[in-house]
Design an enzyme around this catalytic site. Structure first.
Site, PDB file in Angstrom:
ATOM      1  N   GLY A 208     105.861 -94.851 -73.237  1.00  0.00           N
ATOM      2  CA  GLY A 208     105.484 -94.812 -74.893  1.00  0.00           C
ATOM      3  C   GLY A 208     106.266 -95.631 -75.475  1.00  0.00           C
ATOM      4  N   ASN A 209     106.448 -95.244 -76.855  1.00  0.00           N
ATOM      5  CA  ASN A 209     107.335 -95.867 -77.628  1.00  0.00           C
ATOM      6  C   ASN A 209     107.563 -95.125 -78.822  1.00  0.00           C
ATOM      7  OD1 ASN A 209     105.409 -96.222 -80.174  1.00  0.00           O
ATOM      8  ND2 ASN A 209     104.045 -97.408 -78.286  1.00  0.00           N
ATOM      9  N   ARG A 210     108.575 -95.635 -79.905  1.00  0.00           N
ATOM     10  CA  ARG A 210     109.203 -94.812 -80.610  1.00  0.00           C
ATOM     11  C   ARG A 210     108.325 -94.585 -81.990  1.00  0.00           C
ATOM     12  NH1 ARG A 210     115.030 -95.391 -81.333  1.00  0.00           N
ATOM     13  NH2 ARG A 210     115.878 -96.475 -79.463  1.00  0.00           N
TER      14      ARG A 210
END
Ligand code: CTP
Length: 396
Positions: A208-210
């Site tokens: 995923g990412n932020r």
């Protein structure tokens, strides 16, 4: 003006009740048709006669209307309204709006109403901050009730803080703008991607990412406020839309996001691609949880569809906005993205700028055709999305 619009003003017990009289007066000045429903405790703070006189209509308080025992028809009242604004909303009423505890006419009317419902809370700062109040507000927001945030200042208790009901003039203006979207986005269908994507490694883990989804959700609310029909395609995010008319499609992976965009693309006029889409996904997501052993492991990644690029290739006369988060050679990379993805506007932010990126603030530049660049100061995200949508309207 609000000519022909029927506004039902709900009033609950709070010292802020005096502001309700001003709200009714403002709405009447805007030519709205106004009716008032009050709780009995609010009638101890402000006289029903004042509100009946200002609204030019009888005020509803009890289930029984008059000495003849006539029934006050809350269903008719709820269906009559084009918008129901409960101002002030006390902590007690707030909790009843959530639970449906129908022990007064105002709640019965709320339960019968089919129109948008707005609430303007007013209470002491600690009551407002309390997790019970905040959970009730989140719950209502999630169900599509619009919350007009209280402002900060001196409170009836003598304490200072957030809890003052918003000023009647501001509320009346918001109601006015809701019914009179003053923009070029009115009637346009806007598809917005937002949030991160989660690419499964196995049933438990993902890449995923932020991204929080904040910018996309704020964009969706503001587009709806400006009169657009909005489809928000939202990756895993706990952000909630505030505008009842935003249609939210929840997705998890880039492929699901791509499917949802393709499904909605034909009817779209504008696409805003604010999602932080994973460029790659694990080639084979394991069906069962991967068990560790003594060896190192590697995961084969394959490319995800580039949704914005696809939209650029299938644009017709639609308008697209892309985003670029860069860490080096910002302008060069952004212009390259601008042409590679065939977008009409590209919103650039650099992680090198303090306050830009994943927090509550951002600092953007907007790239447009003919090498045009507009650069903006560091702002909170609400300010940032207003700049983006103003740039969009200018280009349309
Ligand atoms: N985007 C998209 N689909 C993808 C990747 C990106 O729709 N698979 C969109 C994003 O929503 C954003 C823009 O493309 O509007 C820029 O994304 P970014 O990942 O920064 O650009 P890339 O082309 O992937 O370039 P790079 O990773 O090299 O920076």
């Amino acid at each position: 003006m609000l000519s022909g619009k029927k506004i039902l003003v709900g009033i609950t017990g709070s010292i802020a009740c005096y502001k309700s009289a001003y709200l009714v007066r403002e709405l009447i000045k805007l030519d709205a048709e106004v009716r008032v429903v009050m709780t009995t405790s609010s009638a101890e703070f402000i006289g029903p006669l004042t509100l009946a006189t200002l609204s030019k209509n009888p005020v509803a308080i009890d289930f029984v209307k008059n000495d003849e025992g006539e029934w006050e028809n809350h269903v008719e009242l709820g269906l009559w309204a084009d918008l129901f604004i409960i101002a002030p909303t006390s902590a007690n009423t707030l909790s009843k709006l959530v639970s449906g505890n129908c022990d007064n006419l105002l709640i019965a009317t709320y339960l019968s109403a089919k129109c948008p419902v707005w609430i303007a809370p007013a209470m002491d700062l600690d009551m407002f901050k309390h997790f019970s109040t905040q959970e009730n507000l989140d719950n209502l927001r999630e169900k599509g009730v619009k919350v007009i945030e209280p402002t900060s200042g001196e409170l009836a208790s003598g304490l200072e803080g957030k809890g003052r009901m918003e000023e009647p003039e501001v509320i009346a203006q918001e109601i006015h703008d809701y019914f009179n979207p003053k923009t070029k986005l009115g009637g346009k269908h806007i598809v917005i991607t937002a949030g991160p994507t989660y690419e499964p490694i196995d049933p438990v883990r993902f890449i995923g990412n932020r991204s929080s989804g904040t910018t996309g959700v704020l964009l969706a609310d503001e587009c709806a406020k400006r009169g657009a029909k909005v489809t928000l395609i939202l990756g895993p995010s706990n952000k909630k839309t505030a505008h009842p008319k935003v249609n939210v499609i929840h997705v998890s992976t880039a492929e699901e996001m791509f499917d949802a965009v393709q499904t909605n693309w034909e009817l779209a006029d504008i696409g805003i691609f604010s999602a932080a889409v994973a460029d790659y996904r694990p080639k084979n997501a394991a069906q069962e949880k991967i068990k560790k052993n003594d060896e190192d492991m590697s995961i084969d990644l394959i490319k995800n569809p580039d949704i914005l690029k696809w939209a650029g290739e299938n644009k017709g006369d639609k308008f697209t906005i892309g985003f670029a988060l860069e860490t080096e050679n910002e302008l060069e990379n952004a212009w390259s993205k601008f042409s590679r993805k065939n977008t009409d506007l590209l919103v650039l932010n650099s992680l090198k700028d303090e306050g830009a990126g994943f927090g509550e603030t951002n600092k953007i530049s907007i790239l447009a055709k003919n090498n045009k660049i507009s650069s903006f100061e560091l702002k909170n995200k609400q300010g940032v999305i207003l700049d983006i949508l103003d740039a969009l309207e200018e280009e349309l």
